[in-house]
Scaffold this motif. Structure first.
Motif, PDB file in Angstrom:
ATOM      1  N   ILE A 299       3.807  20.033  -2.967  1.00 41.77           N
ATOM      2  CA  ILE A 299       2.451  20.422  -3.331  1.00 41.77           C
ATOM      3  C   ILE A 299       1.638  19.205  -3.755  1.00 41.77           C
ATOM      4  O   ILE A 299       0.448  19.060  -3.400  1.00 41.77           O
ATOM      5  CB  ILE A 299       2.475  21.476  -4.458  1.00 41.77           C
ATOM      6  CG1 ILE A 299       3.071  22.787  -3.938  1.00 41.77           C
ATOM      7  CG2 ILE A 299       1.070  21.721  -5.002  1.00 41.77           C
ATOM      8  CD1 ILE A 299       2.293  23.430  -2.812  1.00 41.77           C
ATOM      9  N   LEU A 300       2.250  18.303  -4.503  1.00 37.61           N
ATOM     10  CA  LEU A 300       1.544  17.088  -4.929  1.00 37.61           C
ATOM     11  C   LEU A 300       1.141  16.236  -3.725  1.00 37.61           C
ATOM     12  O   LEU A 300       0.032  15.700  -3.680  1.00 37.61           O
ATOM     13  CB  LEU A 300       2.429  16.274  -5.875  1.00 37.61           C
ATOM     14  CG  LEU A 300       2.626  16.839  -7.287  1.00 37.61           C
ATOM     15  CD1 LEU A 300       3.614  15.989  -8.070  1.00 37.61           C
ATOM     16  CD2 LEU A 300       1.286  16.917  -8.019  1.00 37.61           C
ATOM     17  N   ILE A 301       2.044  16.128  -2.776  1.00 41.25           N
ATOM     18  CA  ILE A 301       1.727  15.345  -1.572  1.00 41.25           C
ATOM     19  C   ILE A 301       0.578  15.979  -0.801  1.00 41.25           C
ATOM     20  O   ILE A 301      -0.340  15.290  -0.343  1.00 41.25           O
ATOM     21  CB  ILE A 301       2.977  15.215  -0.680  1.00 41.25           C
ATOM     22  CG1 ILE A 301       4.023  14.332  -1.367  1.00 41.25           C
ATOM     23  CG2 ILE A 301       2.607  14.637   0.693  1.00 41.25           C
ATOM     24  CD1 ILE A 301       5.346  14.275  -0.639  1.00 41.25           C
TER      25      ILE A 301
ATOM     26  N   PHE B  15      -2.545  13.667  -2.309  1.00 39.84           N
ATOM     27  CA  PHE B  15      -2.697  12.678  -1.251  1.00 39.84           C
ATOM     28  C   PHE B  15      -3.889  12.978  -0.357  1.00 39.84           C
ATOM     29  O   PHE B  15      -4.473  12.077   0.233  1.00 39.84           O
ATOM     30  CB  PHE B  15      -1.415  12.587  -0.418  1.00 39.84           C
ATOM     31  CG  PHE B  15      -0.295  11.862  -1.101  1.00 39.84           C
ATOM     32  CD1 PHE B  15      -0.242  11.758  -2.482  1.00 39.84           C
ATOM     33  CD2 PHE B  15       0.723  11.277  -0.371  1.00 39.84           C
ATOM     34  CE1 PHE B  15       0.789  11.103  -3.124  1.00 39.84           C
ATOM     35  CE2 PHE B  15       1.765  10.615  -0.998  1.00 39.84           C
ATOM     36  CZ  PHE B  15       1.796  10.530  -2.384  1.00 39.84           C
ATOM     37  N   MET B  16      -4.257  14.261  -0.263  1.00 41.46           N
ATOM     38  CA  MET B  16      -5.452  14.621   0.507  1.00 41.46           C
ATOM     39  C   MET B  16      -6.710  14.024  -0.138  1.00 41.46           C
ATOM     40  O   MET B  16      -7.612  13.554   0.546  1.00 41.46           O
ATOM     41  CB  MET B  16      -5.583  16.137   0.619  1.00 41.46           C
ATOM     42  CG  MET B  16      -6.747  16.611   1.466  1.00 41.46           C
ATOM     43  SD  MET B  16      -6.891  18.406   1.500  1.00 41.46           S
ATOM     44  CE  MET B  16      -5.339  18.840   2.287  1.00 41.46           C
TER      45      MET B  16
ATOM     46  N   SER C 143      -9.356  11.258   1.314  1.00 41.48           N
ATOM     47  CA  SER C 143     -10.819  11.449   1.285  1.00 41.48           C
ATOM     48  C   SER C 143     -11.511  10.233   0.707  1.00 41.48           C
ATOM     49  O   SER C 143     -12.583   9.818   1.187  1.00 41.48           O
ATOM     50  CB  SER C 143     -11.168  12.697   0.471  1.00 41.48           C
ATOM     51  OG  SER C 143     -10.598  13.852   1.043  1.00 41.48           O
ATOM     52  N   LEU C 144     -10.909   9.635  -0.320  1.00 34.59           N
ATOM     53  CA  LEU C 144     -11.493   8.430  -0.911  1.00 34.59           C
ATOM     54  C   LEU C 144     -11.454   7.261   0.076  1.00 34.59           C
ATOM     55  O   LEU C 144     -12.390   6.464   0.146  1.00 34.59           O
ATOM     56  CB  LEU C 144     -10.741   8.064  -2.192  1.00 34.59           C
ATOM     57  CG  LEU C 144     -10.924   9.003  -3.388  1.00 34.59           C
ATOM     58  CD1 LEU C 144     -10.027   8.578  -4.540  1.00 34.59           C
ATOM     59  CD2 LEU C 144     -12.387   9.021  -3.837  1.00 34.59           C
ATOM     60  N   ILE C 145     -10.372   7.191   0.843  1.00 32.87           N
ATOM     61  CA  ILE C 145     -10.256   6.110   1.828  1.00 32.87           C
ATOM     62  C   ILE C 145     -11.327   6.234   2.904  1.00 32.87           C
ATOM     63  O   ILE C 145     -11.931   5.246   3.331  1.00 32.87           O
ATOM     64  CB  ILE C 145      -8.851   6.107   2.454  1.00 32.87           C
ATOM     65  CG1 ILE C 145      -7.809   5.718   1.398  1.00 32.87           C
ATOM     66  CG2 ILE C 145      -8.779   5.140   3.637  1.00 32.87           C
ATOM     67  CD1 ILE C 145      -6.380   5.813   1.877  1.00 32.87           C
TER      68      ILE C 145
END
Length: 216
Positions: free
Chosen positions: A126-128, A132-133, A137-139
């Motif tokens: 769930i954390l991934i 990570f999503m 998005s920030l990238i």
């Protein structure tokens, strides 16, 4: 310990494994359903539960070995392949296929009685998927790669050179991916790398270019 007592202990352990499997499947399935993915709530639960059941059966079968567990991995691979869609330029569904495979592994962990491990792997999954999503998005705010599918008004090759020069003037990195001609009309696919602000500006400016018939 008598045989009946041993069977009762094993049965209770297996029921706990099934319960843990369903809970883990629910947690991951809720995340998938919330994001409207092709493998949603019920599908993920059944994948996790099915893997647990096969693992339990493989432990109790006469002369059982690791063949059932190995076949679970193979079978899940076929399910994962069914959610992957490939068009001419991109591939969709890889993350969903990976989630299906990971969920099956969690179900197998629950099936052999590693309940704490199954819950831990569920939380990590769930954390991934969520944390990570957000990082992705920030990238994309500062570095985004997209494909421009442009159709020109005619087959004049100078239009292609003009659009490439236009992108260079906008300080947008670009690479020609595909070029074709159909019914005296030129089609080109260009891969561009830019930040979100540049992409939004390009969308508005390309719309008004006189030599561009359509683009996506």
């Amino acid at each position: 310990m008598e045989v009946n007592d041993l069977e009762w202990v094993l049965e209770r352990r297996d029921m706990m494994s099934i319960f843990v499997s369903v809970i883990c499947g629910c947690i991951i399935g809720l995340e998938r359903e919330y994001n409207n993915k092709s493998a949603g709530f019920r599908t993920i639960i059944l994948i996790c539960l099915g893997s647990t059941i096969f693992t339990i059966v493989s432990q109790h079968g006469a002369g059982s070995d690791d063949r059932i567990a190995a076949n679970i991995i193979t079978g899940i691979g076929f399910i994962g392949a069914g959610v992957i869609f490939k068009d001419r330029l991109s591939v969709l569904g890889l993350t969903t296929a990976a989630v299906i495979w990971t969920t099956a592994a969690i179900g197998m962990a629950a099936g052999i009685g590693y309940h704490a491990l199954a819950f831990t792997l569920t939380i990590i999954t769930i954390l991934i998927l969520s944390l990570f999503m957000k990082i992705e998005s920030l990238i994309t705010l500062i570095h985004n790669r997209k494909l421009l599918n442009i159709t020109f008004v005619n087959d004049d090759i100078r239009n292609l050179y003009t659009i490439e020069k236009f992108l260079i003037n906008k300080q947008v990195k670009n690479k020609r991916v595909s070029l074709r001609k159909h019914d005296k009309i030129l089609h080109v696919i260009i891969e561009i790398t830019a930040n979100n602000r540049q992409l939004h500006e390009l969308e508005e400016e390309i719309l008004v270019l006189p030599y561009v018939k359509s683009y996506s």
